[in-house]
Scaffold this motif. Structure first.
Motif, PDB file in Angstrom:
ATOM      1  N   TRP B 345       0.853  -1.188   0.000  1.00 18.67           N
ATOM      2  CA  TRP B 345       0.000   0.000   0.000  1.00 18.67           C
ATOM      3  C   TRP B 345       0.887   1.236   0.000  1.00 18.67           C
ATOM      4  O   TRP B 345       1.870   1.296   0.737  1.00 18.67           O
ATOM      5  CB  TRP B 345      -0.894   0.026   1.251  1.00 18.67           C
ATOM      6  N   HIS B 346       0.510   2.184  -0.821  1.00 27.78           N
ATOM      7  CA  HIS B 346       1.256   3.450  -0.861  1.00 27.78           C
ATOM      8  C   HIS B 346       0.281   4.575  -0.575  1.00 27.78           C
ATOM      9  O   HIS B 346      -0.692   4.754  -1.311  1.00 27.78           O
ATOM     10  CB  HIS B 346       1.900   3.646  -2.232  1.00 27.78           C
ATOM     11  N   GLY B 347       0.525   5.293   0.516  1.00 28.17           N
ATOM     12  CA  GLY B 347      -0.433   6.327   0.919  1.00 28.17           C
ATOM     13  C   GLY B 347      -1.836   5.758   1.058  1.00 28.17           C
ATOM     14  O   GLY B 347      -2.819   6.384   0.666  1.00 28.17           O
ATOM     15  N   GLY B 348      -1.922   4.539   1.589  1.00 29.21           N
ATOM     16  CA  GLY B 348      -3.218   3.913   1.843  1.00 29.21           C
ATOM     17  C   GLY B 348      -3.837   3.225   0.658  1.00 29.21           C
ATOM     18  O   GLY B 348      -4.862   2.547   0.793  1.00 29.21           O
ATOM     19  N   LYS B 349      -3.227   3.364  -0.490  1.00 31.84           N
ATOM     20  CA  LYS B 349      -3.792   2.767  -1.709  1.00 31.84           C
ATOM     21  C   LYS B 349      -3.057   1.465  -2.030  1.00 31.84           C
ATOM     22  O   LYS B 349      -1.823   1.432  -2.017  1.00 31.84           O
ATOM     23  CB  LYS B 349      -3.624   3.774  -2.855  1.00 31.84           C
ATOM     24  N   ARG B 353       0.341  -6.304  -5.886  1.00 31.52           N
ATOM     25  CA  ARG B 353      -0.037  -7.590  -5.282  1.00 31.52           C
ATOM     26  C   ARG B 353       0.724  -8.705  -5.985  1.00 31.52           C
ATOM     27  O   ARG B 353       0.760  -8.749  -7.215  1.00 31.52           O
ATOM     28  CB  ARG B 353      -1.547  -7.807  -5.405  1.00 31.52           C
ATOM     29  N   ASP B 354       1.322  -9.561  -5.181  1.00 32.68           N
ATOM     30  CA  ASP B 354       2.023 -10.735  -5.706  1.00 32.68           C
ATOM     31  C   ASP B 354       2.931 -10.413  -6.892  1.00 32.68           C
ATOM     32  O   ASP B 354       2.905 -11.086  -7.921  1.00 32.68           O
ATOM     33  CB  ASP B 354       1.001 -11.815  -6.093  1.00 32.68           C
ATOM     34  N   GLY B 355       3.709  -9.351  -6.719  1.00 31.17           N
ATOM     35  CA  GLY B 355       4.715  -9.033  -7.726  1.00 31.17           C
ATOM     36  C   GLY B 355       4.226  -8.180  -8.876  1.00 31.17           C
ATOM     37  O   GLY B 355       5.001  -7.814  -9.762  1.00 31.17           O
ATOM     38  N   THR B 356       2.936  -7.860  -8.878  1.00 29.22           N
ATOM     39  CA  THR B 356       2.384  -7.106 -10.009  1.00 29.22           C
ATOM     40  C   THR B 356       1.930  -5.728  -9.540  1.00 29.22           C
ATOM     41  O   THR B 356       1.248  -5.599  -8.529  1.00 29.22           O
ATOM     42  CB  THR B 356       1.174  -7.846 -10.603  1.00 29.22           C
ATOM     43  N   ILE B 357       2.320  -4.731 -10.297  1.00 28.65           N
ATOM     44  CA  ILE B 357       1.849  -3.387  -9.989  1.00 28.65           C
ATOM     45  C   ILE B 357       0.376  -3.299 -10.392  1.00 28.65           C
ATOM     46  O   ILE B 357      -0.029  -3.829 -11.427  1.00 28.65           O
ATOM     47  CB  ILE B 357       2.728  -2.337 -10.714  1.00 28.65           C
ATOM     48  N   LEU B 358      -0.418  -2.674  -9.524  1.00 31.43           N
ATOM     49  CA  LEU B 358      -1.867  -2.660  -9.768  1.00 31.43           C
ATOM     50  C   LEU B 358      -2.371  -1.311 -10.250  1.00 31.43           C
ATOM     51  O   LEU B 358      -3.526  -1.149 -10.588  1.00 31.43           O
ATOM     52  CB  LEU B 358      -2.612  -3.007  -8.475  1.00 31.43           C
ATOM     53  N   THR B 359      -1.476  -0.345 -10.255  1.00 31.00           N
ATOM     54  CA  THR B 359      -1.905   1.003 -10.589  1.00 31.00           C
ATOM     55  C   THR B 359      -1.240   1.425 -11.889  1.00 31.00           C
ATOM     56  O   THR B 359      -0.135   0.977 -12.207  1.00 31.00           O
ATOM     57  CB  THR B 359      -1.547   1.958  -9.424  1.00 31.00           C
ATOM     58  N   GLU B 360      -1.930   2.221 -12.649  1.00 34.98           N
ATOM     59  CA  GLU B 360      -1.365   2.735 -13.899  1.00 34.98           C
ATOM     60  C   GLU B 360      -0.229   3.705 -13.544  1.00 34.98           C
ATOM     61  O   GLU B 360      -0.427   4.624 -12.762  1.00 34.98           O
ATOM     62  CB  GLU B 360      -2.465   3.477 -14.666  1.00 34.98           C
TER      63      GLU B 360
END
Lengths: 577, 577
Positions: B345-349, B353-360
């Motif tokens: 989590w970065h700044g609560g976001k 997960r499991d090695g994969t970035i989830l955010t653009e």
């Protein structure tokens, strides 16, 4: 940004390299290394006020430490200097020989009397001393709205001082309910820290969600832990814990188990308040060191808690360890059990030896108010209390504590006015507004002083420091008030119209301009006078000084009248009202 | 001072109190408490990007950690992002899934090429990422005066960036002889720290009086300790030690014994340089954690060395622990042995997960130079080397090291010009100034690549990052140079006029705009191409990149010619001169 003096800097670098003679080489000692937690046998070279290196150096002066222990100068993390009744100069004279090099003080006592001018006075008086004093900006002046203080300090007021180089951050946020409720005025003061200056907390008993809320408001230290559990929780949440062992609060024994190899870096020792007699008899941070070590704490850990840990907590660079480029603030201990201080160097200069200050400490030249208290002349009937034929609320003193009980009592009367009840140890208590000139007087009764004649009075009365007097008869009380007004603040013992003992505190009614030995000698006379009047308490003036503080339960008296601190609201003297 | 958003602050306080729903409650986990060194089973409440409390809270989302370990987001204390060949965005994409939340970077590679514009580019590219990147101002651009760099950064130049909120302090003072000699230009840069911003050191092997002098100059950290004794001494003097375990330097095993309960707080783990393939194969700080713990380090201590310790060293408030009001930068480890990262989590976001970035992660929109290298067209005879019938100085590669040997060799020749000596594994080495437009070319010979045909070339060549090419024949070398100029910087393998493999690094000739997997795949092609040309080195481009660095002994080549690094002066190719 101040342009540095490059020549001087280069000379220090040259001295470190060994290219120029150093001023002083301390050899033959055992160096307390707070960085690696060991004792090292090495020499320490000093040049131009800084430590410049270790090992052999060509030196103007070589000084043999004869196997004793050289530690970084001690750092006090939280103290109200005013409680010593000494000016910063006279305070320095007594604490420096005990190894103190740096003090972080909260001038909130004088700020409650003189406001910003008081803080400026303290800053001004702290220059050019053999002790570096930094200040935290008092965040809670006045402490409550149920009393008359000498000043109301808003965020805007504090902002005028923020850039002074002696200001480190925001002083203890005592209004912790305000903080954890998100009160705007409190947050506005905390916001001055801009997120990177330290903010001291003060949150006795705070726990759980309210503690979290308080921390989000900003405070990152706490010195009010009374119980181990409380300290354990606060530390685990990320607060730095100041373990307090001073004149008023004695938390060391209770909190010592908090300290272990994992938690130590988040802990400091502080005094908070230290009375002049205790400074003289016990010492300062050296006293805490010897107590803590006698209770089993590792000596190097103990030293670290009044050096590196405190420096880190307050972002004080170049202090708190013996390191090249850091200030040559050093203390020589005879051993690490007694922590008897032999020598003290401040900025490389020998400033104390065997308990004696070696340097001339000039008294502050800063101008201050003439000292006149702002109190209209009292009418003889000003402190009469009508008998309304009902129980009244009486403040009950608890032995050795600053909390009180709220008692419910029928009092005797004469000519329709309530009188003291000597047999039941209940006498009159009066608080007179000394700030506004409006002449507010709060009147109540207190149980437990043991006084059988006369009165005792003081202008030291937390936090607004109004005049507080307790006594058996109105004559003695009014004589005490009049005398305190006449001398511009201080402490007094009267018997009828006679002044039996007195101590003048011309600086804001809080501080003397005398040395610690003189102040202590006056204090002894005061205690002796109180004893003659029948007082049984060990330190009646200390007890008196907390009776007007409406943030400590249960019942207190301000210049506006009685305060039910549990309900946090004013309350009548008379129970039926 | 920025005026804080009081409403938002009050809302956070209210959420902490439990008066409003929190955004997220992480429950069922084991919390790594860096403050008290324990593992605690409690829930962590998050609201508006911050940790707001512990225990039960009403929450919009409850997430079960299923007994796994929640730690503060990891903080990298010292890295040159450029070494990853990735832009800050692409770097974030790969390190965030490994638990990294904050990075303190020294952009001195790009600063050597683009100067202040390069630093600004990095700052600009670091905004709005799921990773907070702070920068230290590069203090040594150029590294020496014996090469042509893209910029000369003076104290005045650096001063223009000082107030940027992403600038933390002064980057590694690599010119340590200058610093401990009190060189004015070095001190002027250090003085920008104004005594309270951190200053990183870089002082390999420095000890005793020179170390003290260096510390007085200012640096308070060091990441260059190669030997335990050296680290022990530096730490005992008050330096904070960065234990480095990256792609180029591997100091963990040697320095691990430095860490004990007394010293730990003064230690951090850093990588310094991390190549793209290593980021992909090993990870980032999580890799150091698992290695350190596998070697016997206490896991909580290990975590603290990439969280709280680093935050404290750099004065980063509100990071490095799980505490009310601090950033909700959190990493969920499957266990404290493998340190396999499940969630971040970065700044609560939730960002990985499991090695994969989830955010653009948007690519940087900052404008940068078109990428054209400033190199005049080469004449065919530009890199001919006259045979003067004498021994020449040859750079001898040492396996797996960045130091070289100075060899003395008779070389074969043809038509009066020296040629490569394939049988003895000595081939031509050329460094072409790509900054000034003057077309400086330094020519020498190098032993040890094993190359038997063609050439390899790169615009990554510490610290000035000129074009460096080594090859068997002039055709292949000139083809490599021309190609690198054409693509605006990068790496290449040639064979005669043929381009066998290439990686484009359009950003300052140092960084790709591609993802780490793409970069690694191009790198693999390059290595394969070099292998086909006969190269035996594991990572020939890494070796090549240090051959132009005239601060590492013994013999190096810059665009101005050979440098005898031991004597720290230029030297002729020909021994008789």
């Amino acid at each position: 940004m101040n342009k540095p003096d490059f020549r001087r800097w280069q000379n220090r670098i040259g001295a470190a390299r060994g290219d120029r003679k150093v001023d002083l080489l301390l050899l033959g000692g055992k160096v307390v290394n707070v960085f690696n937690g060991t004792i090292e046998e090495t020499s320490v070279a000093i040049y131009d006020g800084r430590v410049v290196g270790f090992g052999d150096y060509d030196a103007d002066e070589k000084y043999d430490l004869k196997g004793r222990y050289l530690a970084p100068g001690l750092i006090e993390g939280h103290i109200h200097i005013e409680s010593s009744k000494l000016t910063p100069s006279r305070f320095a004279e007594i604490v420096v020989p005990h190894g103190t090099s740096t003090v972080i003080a909260d001038p909130h006592e004088i700020a409650n009397v003189w406001g910003i001018a008081g803080i400026k006075y303290m800053i001004e008086c702290s220059r050019e001393l053999p002790l570096d004093i930094f200040y935290m900006l008092p965040s809670c002046v006045p402490a409550t709205s149920m009393e008359t203080a000498g000043a109301v300090l808003t965020a805007n007021d504090l902002n005028t001082l923020l850039e002074d180089e002696s200001i480190l951050g925001i002083g203890e946020v005592m209004n912790f309910p305000g903080a954890y409720s998100g009160d705007y005025d409190i947050l506005a003061k905390i916001a001055l820290s801009a997120g990177d200056k330290p903010i001291d907390g003060h949150a006795p008993g705070l726990t759980g969600k309210n503690l979290s809320a308080y921390m989000i408001a900003g405070p990152s230290t706490d010195h009010e832990c009374l119980e181990l559990d409380e300290a354990v929780e606060k530390l685990s949440c990320g607060m730095r814990i100041m373990i307090r062992e001073g004149s008023t609060a004695h938390n060391l024994d209770t909190l010592l188990p908090l300290i272990n190899e994992q938690t130590e870096r988040r802990c400091m020792f502080v005094t908070d308040d230290k009375r002049p007699g205790d400074l003289l008899d016990e010492g300062h941070l050296d006293y805490i060191l010897r107590r803590a070590v006698s209770k089993g704490l590792d000596p190097i850990t103990a030293v670290r808690m009044v050096t590196l840990n405190t420096a880190e907590a307050f972002g004080l660079t170049g202090r708190g360890g013996i390191s090249p480029g850091w200030r040559a603030d050093l203390v020589l201990f005879e051993d690490l059990q007694s922590f008897k201080v032999n020598e003290v160097w401040h900025g490389g200069k020998l400033v104390a030896r065997d308990g004696t200050i070696l340097t001339e400490v000039a008294e502050c030249k800063a101008e201050y108010y003439s000292g006149r208290l702002n109190v209209p002349e009292l009418e003889p009937d000003a402190i009469l209390v009508e008998d309304r034929q009902c129980r009244i609320r009486v403040i009950g003193i608890m032995p050795e504590q600053i909390v009180t009980k709220a008692l419910s009592v029928y009092m005797p009367s004469a000519d329709g006015f309530l009188t003291s009840d000597i047999d039941n140890d209940i006498i009159k208590l009066v608080v007179v507004d000394r700030h506004s000139g409006k002449g507010n007087i709060g009147i109540g009764f207190v149980q437990g002083f043991g006084i059988r004649r006369g009165a005792i009075g003081s202008t030291v009365a937390h936090d607004s420091h109004n005049i507080i007097v307790t006594g058996v008869d109105d004559n003695s009380i009014i004589a005490a008030i009049s005398h305190l007004v006449k001398i511009g603040g201080g402490q007094v013992v009267t018997d009828g119209n006679q002044i039996k003992a007195t101590l003048s505190l011309p600086i804001a009614g809080l501080m003397s301009d005398k040395s610690v030995t003189e102040v202590v000698s006056f204090e002894e006379e005061l205690i002796k006078g109180a004893r003659i009047n029948g007082c049984k308490l060990k330190d009646p003036f200390m007890v008196l000084s907390f009776l007007a503080l409406p943030v400590i339960p249960e019942l207190k008296l301000t210049d506006r009248g009685l305060v039910d601190v549990v309900k946090f609201q004013p309350v009548s003297l008379y129970e039926k009202e």
